[in-house]
Scaffold this motif. Structure first.
Motif, PDB file in Angstrom:
ATOM      1  N   ARG A   1      45.956  10.285 157.510  1.00 38.30           N
ATOM      2  CA  ARG A   1      44.668  10.391 158.180  1.00 38.30           C
ATOM      3  C   ARG A   1      44.201   9.020 158.658  1.00 38.30           C
ATOM      4  NH1 ARG A   1      42.025  13.726 161.287  1.00 38.30           N
ATOM      5  NH2 ARG A   1      41.374  11.878 162.447  1.00 38.30           N
ATOM      6  N   GLU A   2      44.544   7.983 157.905  1.00 39.29           N
ATOM      7  CA  GLU A   2      44.178   6.631 158.314  1.00 39.29           C
ATOM      8  C   GLU A   2      44.795   6.266 159.667  1.00 39.29           C
ATOM      9  OE1 GLU A   2      44.014   6.739 153.796  1.00 39.29           O
ATOM     10  OE2 GLU A   2      45.314   7.542 155.369  1.00 39.29           O
TER      11      GLU A   2
ATOM     12  N   ASP B   1      43.043   8.228 162.387  1.00 44.53           N
ATOM     13  CA  ASP B   1      41.763   7.587 162.704  1.00 44.53           C
ATOM     14  C   ASP B   1      41.968   6.373 163.601  1.00 44.53           C
ATOM     15  OD1 ASP B   1      40.431   9.478 161.194  1.00 44.53           O
ATOM     16  OD2 ASP B   1      40.223   8.192 159.425  1.00 44.53           O
ATOM     17  N   TRP B   2      43.047   5.610 163.345  1.00 47.22           N
ATOM     18  CA  TRP B   2      43.351   4.463 164.200  1.00 47.22           C
ATOM     19  C   TRP B   2      43.597   4.928 165.637  1.00 47.22           C
ATOM     20  CZ3 TRP B   2      46.981   2.602 167.524  1.00 47.22           C
ATOM     21  CH2 TRP B   2      46.932   1.238 167.823  1.00 47.22           C
TER      22      TRP B   2
ATOM     23  N   GLN C   1      42.610   7.693 166.942  1.00 49.21           N
ATOM     24  CA  GLN C   1      41.374   8.278 167.455  1.00 49.21           C
ATOM     25  C   GLN C   1      40.524   7.219 168.151  1.00 49.21           C
ATOM     26  OE1 GLN C   1      39.354  11.781 165.356  1.00 49.21           O
ATOM     27  NE2 GLN C   1      38.226  10.033 164.594  1.00 49.21           N
ATOM     28  N   ALA C   2      40.414   6.049 167.507  1.00 45.71           N
ATOM     29  CA  ALA C   2      39.674   4.943 168.119  1.00 45.71           C
ATOM     30  C   ALA C   2      40.399   4.408 169.348  1.00 45.71           C
ATOM     31  CB  ALA C   2      39.460   3.832 167.089  1.00 45.71           C
TER      32      ALA C   2
ATOM     33  N   ASP D   1      38.716  12.756 169.678  1.00 43.67           N
ATOM     34  CA  ASP D   1      38.847  13.279 168.321  1.00 43.67           C
ATOM     35  C   ASP D   1      40.256  13.808 168.080  1.00 43.67           C
ATOM     36  OD1 ASP D   1      36.217  12.714 167.747  1.00 43.67           O
ATOM     37  OD2 ASP D   1      35.497  14.723 168.241  1.00 43.67           O
TER      38      ASP D   1
ATOM     39  N   ARG E   1      42.186  16.072 165.212  1.00 45.06           N
ATOM     40  CA  ARG E   1      42.048  16.879 163.997  1.00 45.06           C
ATOM     41  C   ARG E   1      43.287  16.716 163.118  1.00 45.06           C
ATOM     42  NH1 ARG E   1      45.734  20.568 164.905  1.00 45.06           N
ATOM     43  NH2 ARG E   1      46.124  21.260 167.056  1.00 45.06           N
ATOM     44  N   ASN E   2      43.185  17.120 161.880  1.00 43.71           N
ATOM     45  CA  ASN E   2      44.359  17.182 161.005  1.00 43.71           C
ATOM     46  C   ASN E   2      45.368  18.153 161.615  1.00 43.71           C
ATOM     47  OD1 ASN E   2      42.988  15.502 159.273  1.00 43.71           O
ATOM     48  ND2 ASN E   2      42.486  17.092 157.785  1.00 43.71           N
TER      49      ASN E   2
ATOM     50  N   THR F   1      48.694  16.289 156.193  1.00 43.87           N
ATOM     51  CA  THR F   1      47.836  15.172 156.546  1.00 43.87           C
ATOM     52  C   THR F   1      47.390  14.547 155.232  1.00 43.87           C
ATOM     53  OG1 THR F   1      47.023  16.436 158.447  1.00 43.87           O
ATOM     54  CG2 THR F   1      45.839  14.416 157.879  1.00 43.87           C
TER      55      THR F   1
ATOM     56  N   SER G   1      45.888  11.187 152.663  1.00 43.17           N
ATOM     57  CA  SER G   1      44.908  10.121 152.558  1.00 43.17           C
ATOM     58  C   SER G   1      45.272   9.237 151.377  1.00 43.17           C
ATOM     59  CB  SER G   1      43.504  10.701 152.353  1.00 43.17           C
ATOM     60  OG  SER G   1      42.548   9.677 152.140  1.00 43.17           O
TER      61      SER G   1
END
Length: 222
Positions: free
Chosen positions: A73-74, A77-78, A80-81, A86, A88-89, A97, A99
């Protein structure tokens, strides 16, 4: 504590024009689970190791050394930015997915206890045009290769069940330093690293071992 955030499967394959086979199972969605995981058999003859997960291209996906695919997920998120959208999993076609655990620097042959299953790290994900087509991103294969956050494939050493919120425990870490990232670079950008993959033994997929031997033979003959 490292955990499974979500367990994701494609319950059916979907016809698309960007996949060589004309269909794909990359669109994986979270399910409640738990689901059984098991060793599916040799590549080319079997699909996913996760019960209920559909795969269209069993030539390039699934089989013993690609039974389960995980992505952090990390890292989502990277991206995503980076992409400004967005994610999703399951968006990258991953079954798990996760963490709190680093997949990029996991070692080939590393073993994770997840739920009641025992999984072994075998390879990075190699990007393809189906992946690019699904995300709808021009130049995606090149960008994914440059960033080198590929996620990890696993084979199933001990079958069991996995569910979201299951803890992940690394129960074995090999002494060699062949990581998922090194494997990825060796195959895609730094072929001089290929012989090092043999240090990981039979945890490496057979087709990659064959590739190393072919490249080595060519170098010796040239």
């Amino acid at each position: 504590m490292p955990v499974v955030l979500s367990l994701n499967i494609a319950q059916r394959t979907v016809p698309v024009d960007y996949a060589q086979e004309g269909a794909t199972g990359i669109d994986k969605r979270p399910v409640d689970g738990p689901l059984d995981v098991r060793a599916p058999g040799p590549k080319g003859t079997a699909g996913s190791g996760v019960a209920g997960d559909a795969i269209a291209d069993i030539v390039h996906h699934g089989g013993e050394h690609q039974a389960v695919y995980a992505y952090a997920r990390e890292d989502l998120d990277w991206w995503q930015a980076e992409l400004g959208t967005d994610l999703r999993n399951g968006q990258f076609g991953e079954n798990l997915t996760t963490s709190g655990i680093d997949q990029t620097h996991a070692r080939i042959g590393e073993r994770w206890r997840v739920g009641t299953a025992l999984l072994e790290v075998t390879a990075p994900r190699i990007p393809c045009r189906t992946f690019a087509g699904f995300l709808g991103r021009t130049g995606w294969v090149k960008r994914f290769t440059q960033v080198a956050r590929p996620g990890a494939y696993f084979r199933v050493r001990e079958p069991g069940t996995i569910a979201s919120s299951d803890e992940i425990t690394v129960v074995h870490r090999p002494e060699h330093d062949v990581t998922v990232e090194l494997f990825f670079r060796a195959v895609l950008t730094e072929p001089a690293l290929l012989p090092r993959l043999l240090e990981a033994g039979d945890s490496v997929p057979p087709e990659i071992i064959d590739l190393v031997h072919r490249r080595t033979t060519v170098q010796l003959d040239s």
